[in-house]
Design a protein around this motif. Structure first.
Motif, PDB file in Angstrom:
ATOM      1  N   LYS A  15       0.808  -1.221   0.000  1.00  0.00           N
ATOM      2  CA  LYS A  15       0.000   0.000   0.000  1.00  0.00           C
ATOM      3  C   LYS A  15       0.844   1.276   0.000  1.00  0.00           C
ATOM      4  CE  LYS A  15      -4.152  -2.011   2.074  1.00  0.00           C
ATOM      5  NZ  LYS A  15      -5.003  -2.092   3.258  1.00  0.00           N
ATOM      6  N   GLY A  16       2.075   1.198   0.511  1.00  0.00           N
ATOM      7  CA  GLY A  16       2.939   2.380   0.523  1.00  0.00           C
ATOM      8  C   GLY A  16       3.885   2.447  -0.664  1.00  0.00           C
ATOM      9  N   GLU A  17       3.771   1.512  -1.588  1.00  0.00           N
ATOM     10  CA  GLU A  17       4.664   1.438  -2.749  1.00  0.00           C
ATOM     11  C   GLU A  17       4.414   2.592  -3.717  1.00  0.00           C
ATOM     12  OE1 GLU A  17       7.439   0.772  -5.075  1.00  0.00           O
ATOM     13  OE2 GLU A  17       7.255  -0.748  -3.502  1.00  0.00           O
ATOM     14  N   GLU A  18       5.510   3.108  -4.310  1.00  0.00           N
ATOM     15  CA  GLU A  18       5.359   4.241  -5.233  1.00  0.00           C
ATOM     16  C   GLU A  18       6.078   4.045  -6.557  1.00  0.00           C
ATOM     17  OE1 GLU A  18       6.437   7.839  -3.236  1.00  0.00           O
ATOM     18  OE2 GLU A  18       4.972   7.555  -1.609  1.00  0.00           O
ATOM     19  N   GLU A  19       6.684   2.873  -6.774  1.00  0.00           N
ATOM     20  CA  GLU A  19       7.429   2.642  -8.018  1.00  0.00           C
ATOM     21  C   GLU A  19       6.505   2.153  -9.133  1.00  0.00           C
ATOM     22  OE1 GLU A  19      10.605   3.106  -8.921  1.00  0.00           O
ATOM     23  OE2 GLU A  19      10.999   4.088  -7.000  1.00  0.00           O
ATOM     24  N   TYR A  20       6.651   2.754 -10.311  1.00  0.00           N
ATOM     25  CA  TYR A  20       5.822   2.361 -11.446  1.00  0.00           C
ATOM     26  C   TYR A  20       5.987   0.887 -11.800  1.00  0.00           C
ATOM     27  CZ  TYR A  20       4.600   1.350 -16.223  1.00  0.00           C
ATOM     28  OH  TYR A  20       4.107   0.722 -17.326  1.00  0.00           O
ATOM     29  N   ALA A  21       7.220   0.403 -11.879  1.00  0.00           N
ATOM     30  CA  ALA A  21       7.457  -0.980 -12.317  1.00  0.00           C
ATOM     31  C   ALA A  21       6.759  -1.981 -11.401  1.00  0.00           C
ATOM     32  CB  ALA A  21       8.951  -1.271 -12.378  1.00  0.00           C
ATOM     33  N   VAL A  22       6.746  -1.692 -10.105  1.00  0.00           N
ATOM     34  CA  VAL A  22       6.098  -2.591  -9.145  1.00  0.00           C
ATOM     35  C   VAL A  22       4.586  -2.571  -9.350  1.00  0.00           C
ATOM     36  CG1 VAL A  22       5.739  -3.105  -6.700  1.00  0.00           C
ATOM     37  CG2 VAL A  22       7.966  -2.265  -7.481  1.00  0.00           C
ATOM     38  N   TRP A  23       4.013  -1.367  -9.509  1.00  0.00           N
ATOM     39  CA  TRP A  23       2.563  -1.265  -9.688  1.00  0.00           C
ATOM     40  C   TRP A  23       2.105  -1.842 -11.020  1.00  0.00           C
ATOM     41  CZ3 TRP A  23      -0.953  -1.183  -6.305  1.00  0.00           C
ATOM     42  CH2 TRP A  23      -0.747  -0.578  -5.068  1.00  0.00           C
ATOM     43  N   LEU A  49     -11.127  -5.798  -1.965  1.00  0.00           N
ATOM     44  CA  LEU A  49      -9.744  -5.895  -1.479  1.00  0.00           C
ATOM     45  C   LEU A  49      -8.803  -5.142  -2.425  1.00  0.00           C
ATOM     46  CD1 LEU A  49      -7.860  -9.006  -0.182  1.00  0.00           C
ATOM     47  CD2 LEU A  49      -6.922  -7.756  -2.108  1.00  0.00           C
ATOM     48  N   ALA A  50      -8.965  -5.363  -3.732  1.00  0.00           N
ATOM     49  CA  ALA A  50      -8.096  -4.714  -4.719  1.00  0.00           C
ATOM     50  C   ALA A  50      -8.241  -3.193  -4.653  1.00  0.00           C
ATOM     51  CB  ALA A  50      -8.437  -5.225  -6.120  1.00  0.00           C
ATOM     52  N   ARG A  51      -9.466  -2.714  -4.494  1.00  0.00           N
ATOM     53  CA  ARG A  51      -9.684  -1.263  -4.407  1.00  0.00           C
ATOM     54  C   ARG A  51      -8.971  -0.676  -3.188  1.00  0.00           C
ATOM     55  NH1 ARG A  51     -15.076  -2.698  -6.048  1.00  0.00           N
ATOM     56  NH2 ARG A  51     -15.874  -2.496  -3.929  1.00  0.00           N
ATOM     57  N   GLU A  52      -9.051  -1.386  -2.063  1.00  0.00           N
ATOM     58  CA  GLU A  52      -8.400  -0.891  -0.841  1.00  0.00           C
ATOM     59  C   GLU A  52      -6.888  -0.813  -1.000  1.00  0.00           C
ATOM     60  OE1 GLU A  52      -9.919   0.525   1.769  1.00  0.00           O
ATOM     61  OE2 GLU A  52     -11.635   0.264   0.447  1.00  0.00           O
ATOM     62  N   VAL A  53      -6.321  -1.750  -1.754  1.00  0.00           N
ATOM     63  CA  VAL A  53      -4.867  -1.736  -1.990  1.00  0.00           C
ATOM     64  C   VAL A  53      -4.487  -0.545  -2.881  1.00  0.00           C
ATOM     65  CG1 VAL A  53      -2.973  -2.987  -3.120  1.00  0.00           C
ATOM     66  CG2 VAL A  53      -4.581  -4.215  -1.656  1.00  0.00           C
ATOM     67  N   LEU A  54      -5.331  -0.222  -3.833  1.00  0.00           N
ATOM     68  CA  LEU A  54      -5.008   0.796  -4.832  1.00  0.00           C
ATOM     69  C   LEU A  54      -5.316   2.225  -4.382  1.00  0.00           C
ATOM     70  CD1 LEU A  54      -6.322  -1.305  -7.763  1.00  0.00           C
ATOM     71  CD2 LEU A  54      -4.136  -0.093  -7.908  1.00  0.00           C
ATOM     72  N   LYS A  55      -6.272   2.400  -3.484  1.00  0.00           N
ATOM     73  CA  LYS A  55      -6.715   3.758  -3.149  1.00  0.00           C
ATOM     74  C   LYS A  55      -5.605   4.676  -2.619  1.00  0.00           C
ATOM     75  CE  LYS A  55     -11.679   3.022  -2.580  1.00  0.00           C
ATOM     76  NZ  LYS A  55     -12.791   2.795  -1.631  1.00  0.00           N
ATOM     77  N   PRO A  56      -4.687   4.192  -1.757  1.00  0.00           N
ATOM     78  CA  PRO A  56      -3.647   5.108  -1.268  1.00  0.00           C
ATOM     79  C   PRO A  56      -2.767   5.679  -2.384  1.00  0.00           C
ATOM     80  CG  PRO A  56      -3.799   3.182   0.143  1.00  0.00           C
ATOM     81  CD  PRO A  56      -4.660   2.898  -1.041  1.00  0.00           C
ATOM     82  N   ILE A  57      -2.343   4.850  -3.323  1.00  0.00           N
ATOM     83  CA  ILE A  57      -1.466   5.359  -4.386  1.00  0.00           C
ATOM     84  C   ILE A  57      -2.250   6.251  -5.350  1.00  0.00           C
ATOM     85  CG2 ILE A  57      -1.714   3.263  -5.827  1.00  0.00           C
ATOM     86  CD1 ILE A  57       1.410   5.533  -5.530  1.00  0.00           C
ATOM     87  N   VAL A  58      -3.518   5.931  -5.599  1.00  0.00           N
ATOM     88  CA  VAL A  58      -4.335   6.795  -6.459  1.00  0.00           C
ATOM     89  C   VAL A  58      -4.550   8.146  -5.781  1.00  0.00           C
ATOM     90  CG1 VAL A  58      -6.651   7.116  -7.427  1.00  0.00           C
ATOM     91  CG2 VAL A  58      -5.459   4.947  -7.755  1.00  0.00           C
ATOM     92  N   GLY A  59      -4.788   8.129  -4.466  1.00  0.00           N
ATOM     93  CA  GLY A  59      -4.935   9.381  -3.726  1.00  0.00           C
ATOM     94  C   GLY A  59      -3.685  10.238  -3.803  1.00  0.00           C
ATOM     95  N   LYS A  60      -2.536   9.599  -3.785  1.00  0.00           N
ATOM     96  CA  LYS A  60      -1.263  10.325  -3.851  1.00  0.00           C
ATOM     97  C   LYS A  60      -1.026  10.903  -5.246  1.00  0.00           C
ATOM     98  CE  LYS A  60       3.723   9.744  -3.196  1.00  0.00           C
ATOM     99  NZ  LYS A  60       3.891  10.959  -2.390  1.00  0.00           N
ATOM    100  N   MET A  61      -1.324  10.125  -6.277  1.00  0.00           N
ATOM    101  CA  MET A  61      -1.038  10.555  -7.652  1.00  0.00           C
ATOM    102  C   MET A  61      -2.083  11.536  -8.184  1.00  0.00           C
ATOM    103  SD  MET A  61       1.762   9.083  -8.119  1.00  0.00           S
ATOM    104  CE  MET A  61       2.019   9.685  -9.797  1.00  0.00           C
ATOM    105  N   GLY A  62      -3.364  11.343  -7.813  1.00  0.00           N
ATOM    106  CA  GLY A  62      -4.421  12.200  -8.342  1.00  0.00           C
ATOM    107  C   GLY A  62      -4.594  12.040  -9.849  1.00  0.00           C
ATOM    108  N   TRP A  63      -5.410  12.900 -10.413  1.00  0.00           N
ATOM    109  CA  TRP A  63      -5.697  12.852 -11.856  1.00  0.00           C
ATOM    110  C   TRP A  63      -4.779  13.752 -12.673  1.00  0.00           C
ATOM    111  CZ3 TRP A  63      -9.035  10.079 -14.959  1.00  0.00           C
ATOM    112  CH2 TRP A  63      -9.937   9.229 -14.305  1.00  0.00           C
TER     113      TRP A  63
END
Length: 273
Positions: A15-23, A49-63
């Motif tokens: 959930k705290g991951e920020e690398e493109y290659a990993v995501w 479950l998948a949405r909960e994993v993705l929401k933190p990084i989407v919140g960080k990146m925004g649109w």
């Protein structure tokens, strides 16, 4: 070999991951699970479950792009937004629909790197009017890459009648022969029963498809691979019997691999269900 739940527990640690290659890798894996589980009674729980994993990084990146960010950040944004929306996040889908409607009025409002995501999620969230808008854009588009992106979005709708239109479109003069199989494949990837719709279409149109691609090559290899998304013994028997009745000497090995893949899907579900 180990239970798939071990992997899903591991995924939650990212959930705290920020690398493109990993995501990019995680997103592909989570979507592959989703395809296998799409007709299971717990499919909705998996998507949650998948949405909960993705929401933190989407919140960080925004649109919207931030000043000075690099190419990898742009790729990360489109990957995680597209994946979160594909997993049914309504806020993400609604924002994509809003941006698509704005794009129809002002094409400069949508940056090129977000077009694929916006088209796909607006389609997933869209109706017949949205479908017609995208189809008209595709017909008017001069650049082939953008045209293919729009045609691909026509495979993302939830309405099976609209998906049927896309399948019919794939064999029309509007779509280049070398792009037909790719469009059928994209419909097959739709979790709303796309693989069944695509397979029925292949059987109905086998004469034309065999005429176009039967001599061999990559097109036929991809075509016979499409039913590899099935997950039941009954579907495997149906595919096996069809290819026994309609042999394709140029793609014998690809057909064997497709049947093996269905077998693996059946066993994976039996092991993990």
């Amino acid at each position: 070999m180990i239970p798939a739940t071990h992997y899903l527990r591991l995924v939650q640690a990212f959930k705290g991951e920020e690398e493109y290659a990993v995501w990019a890798d995680l997103s592909a894996d989570m979507r592959a699970f989703d395809h296998l589980l799409s007709f299971e009674p717990f499919s909705g729980q998996y998507q949650e479950l998948a949405r909960e994993v993705l929401k933190p990084i989407v919140g960080k990146m925004g649109w919207d792009a931030k000043v000075g960010e690099g190419h990898l950040a742009s790729m990360l944004r489109s990957t995680v937004l597209g994946t979160l929306g594909a997993f049914g996040d309504k806020a993400t889908q609604n924002e994509a629909s809003r941006r698509f409607l704005r794009y129809l009025e002002d094409p400069k409002s949508l940056p090129p790197e977000l077009r694929g995501v916006v088209y796909g999620l607006a389609a997933q969230n869209g109706d017949a009017l949205t479908y017609d808008s995208m189809h008209n854009l595709a017909k008017a588009e001069q650049f082939q890459e953008e045209r293919l992106r729009l045609y691909g979005a026509l495979s993302r709708f939830g309405d099976k009648a609209l998906l049927g239109n896309t399948l019919a479109l794939s064999l029309s003069s509007e779509v280049r022969s070398q792009d037909t199989v790719g469009l059928i494949t994209q419909v097959a990837m739709n979790r709303q029963g796309g693989v069944r719709l695509a397979w029925d279409f292949i059987k109905e149109q086998w004469g034309e498809l065999d005429r176009r691609y039967g001599a061999g090559g990559f097109g036929m290899m991809r075509l016979v691979s499409i039913p590899g998304g099935f997950t039941t013994p009954q579907d495997k028997r149906e595919v096996e019997e069809f290819y026994q009745a309609h042999p394709v000497p140029s793609a014998t090995r690809s057909i064997q691999q497709t049947l093996e893949r269905i077998d693996l899907n059946i066993k994976w579900l039996a092991h993990n269900r």
